[in-house]
Design a protein around this motif. Structure first.
Motif, PDB file in Angstrom:
ATOM      1  N   ALA A 294     -22.641 -20.265  -6.079  1.00  0.00           N
ATOM      2  CA  ALA A 294     -24.120 -20.155  -6.617  1.00  0.00           C
ATOM      3  C   ALA A 294     -24.962 -20.762  -5.856  1.00  0.00           C
ATOM      4  CB  ALA A 294     -24.343 -20.629  -7.876  1.00  0.00           C
ATOM      5  N   ALA A 295     -24.725 -22.852  -6.125  1.00  0.00           N
ATOM      6  CA  ALA A 295     -24.862 -23.829  -5.637  1.00  0.00           C
ATOM      7  C   ALA A 295     -25.357 -23.207  -4.007  1.00  0.00           C
ATOM      8  CB  ALA A 295     -24.828 -24.321  -5.875  1.00  0.00           C
ATOM      9  N   VAL A 296     -24.330 -23.042  -3.597  1.00  0.00           N
ATOM     10  CA  VAL A 296     -24.787 -22.761  -1.802  1.00  0.00           C
ATOM     11  C   VAL A 296     -26.060 -21.472  -1.457  1.00  0.00           C
ATOM     12  CG1 VAL A 296     -23.317 -21.821   0.086  1.00  0.00           C
ATOM     13  CG2 VAL A 296     -22.401 -23.415  -0.906  1.00  0.00           C
ATOM     14  N   ALA A 297     -25.854 -20.951  -2.055  1.00  0.00           N
ATOM     15  CA  ALA A 297     -27.087 -19.599  -1.301  1.00  0.00           C
ATOM     16  C   ALA A 297     -28.006 -20.094  -2.332  1.00  0.00           C
ATOM     17  CB  ALA A 297     -26.296 -18.923  -2.983  1.00  0.00           C
ATOM     18  N   GLU A 298     -28.431 -20.657  -3.660  1.00  0.00           N
ATOM     19  CA  GLU A 298     -29.003 -21.605  -3.978  1.00  0.00           C
ATOM     20  C   GLU A 298     -29.837 -22.369  -2.975  1.00  0.00           C
ATOM     21  OE1 GLU A 298     -32.065 -23.549  -7.561  1.00  0.00           O
ATOM     22  OE2 GLU A 298     -29.834 -22.053  -8.333  1.00  0.00           O
ATOM     23  N   ALA A 299     -29.003 -23.251  -2.697  1.00  0.00           N
ATOM     24  CA  ALA A 299     -29.456 -24.813  -1.626  1.00  0.00           C
ATOM     25  C   ALA A 299     -29.812 -24.144  -0.428  1.00  0.00           C
ATOM     26  CB  ALA A 299     -28.632 -25.380  -1.441  1.00  0.00           C
ATOM     27  N   ALA A 300     -29.601 -22.734   0.220  1.00  0.00           N
ATOM     28  CA  ALA A 300     -29.986 -21.897   1.462  1.00  0.00           C
ATOM     29  C   ALA A 300     -31.292 -21.606   1.263  1.00  0.00           C
ATOM     30  CB  ALA A 300     -28.542 -20.847   1.557  1.00  0.00           C
ATOM     31  N   SER A 301     -32.005 -21.855   0.407  1.00  0.00           N
ATOM     32  CA  SER A 301     -33.711 -21.251   0.532  1.00  0.00           C
ATOM     33  C   SER A 301     -34.490 -22.237   0.311  1.00  0.00           C
ATOM     34  CB  SER A 301     -33.983 -20.865  -0.966  1.00  0.00           C
ATOM     35  OG  SER A 301     -33.617 -22.109  -2.527  1.00  0.00           O
ATOM     36  N   SER A 302     -35.897 -22.424   0.724  1.00  0.00           N
ATOM     37  CA  SER A 302     -36.477 -22.771   1.269  1.00  0.00           C
ATOM     38  C   SER A 302     -36.388 -24.156   0.526  1.00  0.00           C
ATOM     39  CB  SER A 302     -37.652 -22.779   1.485  1.00  0.00           C
ATOM     40  OG  SER A 302     -38.167 -22.209   0.651  1.00  0.00           O
ATOM     41  N   THR A 303     -36.392 -23.881  -1.178  1.00  0.00           N
ATOM     42  CA  THR A 303     -36.465 -24.875  -2.196  1.00  0.00           C
ATOM     43  C   THR A 303     -34.920 -25.164  -2.404  1.00  0.00           C
ATOM     44  OG1 THR A 303     -37.564 -23.629  -3.211  1.00  0.00           O
ATOM     45  CG2 THR A 303     -38.943 -24.809  -2.814  1.00  0.00           C
ATOM     46  N   PRO A 304     -34.376 -26.278  -2.168  1.00  0.00           N
ATOM     47  CA  PRO A 304     -33.426 -26.024  -3.011  1.00  0.00           C
ATOM     48  C   PRO A 304     -32.635 -26.609  -4.033  1.00  0.00           C
ATOM     49  CG  PRO A 304     -33.149 -28.117  -0.838  1.00  0.00           C
ATOM     50  CD  PRO A 304     -34.071 -26.825  -0.962  1.00  0.00           C
ATOM     51  N   GLY A 305     -33.786 -27.319  -4.606  1.00  0.00           N
ATOM     52  CA  GLY A 305     -33.872 -28.542  -5.956  1.00  0.00           C
ATOM     53  C   GLY A 305     -32.314 -29.081  -5.788  1.00  0.00           C
ATOM     54  N   ALA A 306     -32.372 -28.405  -7.201  1.00  0.00           N
ATOM     55  CA  ALA A 306     -30.616 -29.089  -8.232  1.00  0.00           C
ATOM     56  C   ALA A 306     -29.382 -28.833  -7.265  1.00  0.00           C
ATOM     57  CB  ALA A 306     -30.467 -28.283  -9.416  1.00  0.00           C
ATOM     58  N   SER A 307     -29.422 -27.385  -7.317  1.00  0.00           N
ATOM     59  CA  SER A 307     -28.328 -26.616  -5.978  1.00  0.00           C
ATOM     60  C   SER A 307     -27.598 -28.012  -5.052  1.00  0.00           C
ATOM     61  CB  SER A 307     -28.871 -25.420  -5.747  1.00  0.00           C
ATOM     62  OG  SER A 307     -28.822 -24.095  -6.499  1.00  0.00           O
ATOM     63  N   GLY A 308     -28.760 -28.168  -4.044  1.00  0.00           N
ATOM     64  CA  GLY A 308     -28.625 -28.991  -3.275  1.00  0.00           C
ATOM     65  C   GLY A 308     -28.471 -31.028  -3.790  1.00  0.00           C
ATOM     66  N   ALA A 309     -28.800 -31.143  -4.516  1.00  0.00           N
ATOM     67  CA  ALA A 309     -28.561 -32.135  -5.108  1.00  0.00           C
ATOM     68  C   ALA A 309     -26.363 -31.940  -5.520  1.00  0.00           C
ATOM     69  CB  ALA A 309     -29.499 -33.072  -6.129  1.00  0.00           C
ATOM     70  N   PHE A 310     -26.698 -31.256  -6.212  1.00  0.00           N
ATOM     71  CA  PHE A 310     -24.979 -30.741  -6.924  1.00  0.00           C
ATOM     72  C   PHE A 310     -24.260 -31.058  -6.072  1.00  0.00           C
ATOM     73  CE2 PHE A 310     -22.039 -27.197  -6.915  1.00  0.00           C
ATOM     74  CZ  PHE A 310     -21.185 -28.230  -7.909  1.00  0.00           C
ATOM     75  N   LEU A 311     -24.722 -30.012  -4.622  1.00  0.00           N
ATOM     76  CA  LEU A 311     -23.928 -30.075  -3.581  1.00  0.00           C
ATOM     77  C   LEU A 311     -23.310 -30.967  -2.810  1.00  0.00           C
ATOM     78  CD1 LEU A 311     -25.009 -26.980  -1.644  1.00  0.00           C
ATOM     79  CD2 LEU A 311     -22.311 -27.291  -2.816  1.00  0.00           C
ATOM     80  N   ASP A 312     -24.317 -32.235  -2.596  1.00  0.00           N
ATOM     81  CA  ASP A 312     -24.542 -33.604  -2.278  1.00  0.00           C
ATOM     82  C   ASP A 312     -23.801 -34.188  -3.241  1.00  0.00           C
ATOM     83  OD1 ASP A 312     -26.698 -32.825   0.064  1.00  0.00           O
ATOM     84  OD2 ASP A 312     -28.221 -34.175  -1.542  1.00  0.00           O
ATOM     85  N   ALA A 313     -23.895 -34.481  -4.423  1.00  0.00           N
ATOM     86  CA  ALA A 313     -22.687 -35.383  -5.368  1.00  0.00           C
ATOM     87  C   ALA A 313     -20.764 -34.676  -4.785  1.00  0.00           C
ATOM     88  CB  ALA A 313     -23.024 -35.150  -6.496  1.00  0.00           C
ATOM     89  N   LEU A 314     -21.037 -33.570  -5.244  1.00  0.00           N
ATOM     90  CA  LEU A 314     -20.186 -32.920  -4.571  1.00  0.00           C
ATOM     91  C   LEU A 314     -19.615 -33.505  -3.561  1.00  0.00           C
ATOM     92  CD1 LEU A 314     -17.292 -31.569  -5.758  1.00  0.00           C
ATOM     93  CD2 LEU A 314     -18.575 -29.391  -5.295  1.00  0.00           C
TER      94      LEU A 314
END
Length: 395
Positions: A294-314
């Protein structure tokens, strides 16, 4: 010293069978070209392999000229039947296939944590028997089993491992007792590496490390084309690796203070919760994999937000362990496999690769496994097929 005629025949037969396995049906003329053998030698080996039941005529080429030269020879797929088992802590999955590895039937059954050892073994054996009968694949020739835990490199048996159900160790012996089949046991992560090398993200690579990200974390090490198991079968127990960011060191009886505590399923779920993320898992999908997907799908949008931060932390956490692997082994490629690695896809793998490039002078590609949770079952089936072919392909 020249090989004896009988030895030469065995070598030629195995060469032809290997080509038929890899290339599919071939004419005698194509076998002559690919093997470099003379026409009479090819004619003799084709006749021998047909007499043995390993090869049969499966069709003709589309050439206008018909006759013996147009006949296509292929491996007799129904000459033997195989099975692969993926033994998890609370379930067992089965696939039954023909000699070419083509799946004929699959099934999965839960086995509760409170199930007694013999009852659990009986349930797993019954699942295999039922699946094989439904596929018309009785008797089975070879069975490959993938299980968590260490496999003794000397005996080939699953070692007693703290925290794993006792029925895991009993299952292989029970199958060997009850079936007229060859039974081979291998660590699940090693089987995933075999499958990814033959069919997935490590295809064409003789040296690589597969990092299994599922309920726990493990690694398989392949160097110069050979799977390396270590002195006790424990090569790749990366969950015990001491890394920064943990509250304590791992111990001989638990990896809670090691790399496992950063990237195991529970840790991934906690990290996602800290970023305010949630997801609904699909059938047979671990919660951690659903969150990463789910985070990958959301981070692919124009505003990744928390999902992008989660993937970065992982990715930061994964880089700590993979940097140690790269520094010691220089594998050239690391495959993030298992349900979580597959769910992270190129988005997570790319983040890890970027961090490795900063942390290590050794060029290391990072790729997502392409087989997901099915890698262990595919690897178990490949192992069963190799065991069958080693016996059947030796006239």
């Amino acid at each position: 010293m020249a090989a004896s005629p009988s030895t030469a025949r065995v070598i030629n037969d195995r060469l032809a069978l290997g080509l038929l396995q890899r290339e599919g049906p071939l004419t005698a003329g194509q076998l002559k070209t690919l093997t470099g053998l003379s026409r009479p030698t090819v004619a003799d080996l084709v006749e021998r392999l047909q007499d043995s039941g390993l090869v049969r005529v499966v069709g003709e080429t589309g050439d206008r000229r018909r006759g013996p030269n147009a006949r296509l020879y292929g491996i007799a797929a129904d000459r033997a039947h195989l099975a692969g088992l993926d033994v998890r802590t609370h379930s067992v999955a089965v696939v039954v296939a023909d000699l070419l590895g083509t799946p004929l039937a699959e099934a999965v059954a839960p086995i509760g944590a409170d199930t007694a050892t013999e009852a659990a073994v009986d349930r797993a054996v019954a699942l295999l028997d039922r699946t094989a009968r439904e596929a018309g694949a009785v008797p089975l020739h070879s069975v490959g089993i993938g299980a968590p835990g260490l496999v003794d490199p000397g005996t080939g048996e699953l070692r007693d491992t703290t925290g794993l159900p006792a029925w895991h160790r009993r299952l292989a012996a029970a199958l060997q007792e009850r079936l007229p089949a060859t039974v081979v046991v291998e660590n699940e992560t090693n089987l995933a590496a075999l499958a990814e090398q033959r069919l997935g993200a490590a295809r064409g690579h003789e040296t690589f490390v597969l990092l299994w990200l599922g309920h726990g974390v493990g690694a398989a090490v392949v160097l110069d084309g050979r799977l390396r198991r270590g002195a006790s079968g424990g090569a790749g127990e990366i969950g015990f690796l001491p890394v920064p960011g943990t509250v304590r060191l791992p111990s001989a009886t638990g990896c809670d203070g090691g790399f496992h505590s950063l990237v195991g399923s529970a840790a991934v779920c906690e990290l996602a919760a800290a970023h305010g993320l949630s997801a609904v898992a699909g059938p047979q999908e671990p919660p951690a994999a659903a969150l990463v997907r789910a985070a990958v799908a959301e981070a692919a949008s124009s505003t990744p937000g928390a999902s992008g931060a989660f993937l970065d932390a992982l990715a930061d956490r994964l880089a700590q362990g993979t940097a140690a692997v790269a520094a010691v082994l220089d594998p050239g490629r690391i495959v993030l496999a298992g349900e979580v690695g597959h769910a992270g896809g190129a988005a997570l793998a790319g983040r890890v690769e970027e961090r490795l490039a900063v942390m290590s002078p050794l060029r290391t590609e990072v790729r997502a496994g392409s087989l997901g949770g099915a890698a262990v079952l595919r690897g178990a089936l490949l192992t069963a097929r190799e065991a069958a072919q080693d016996e059947l392909f030796t006239p």
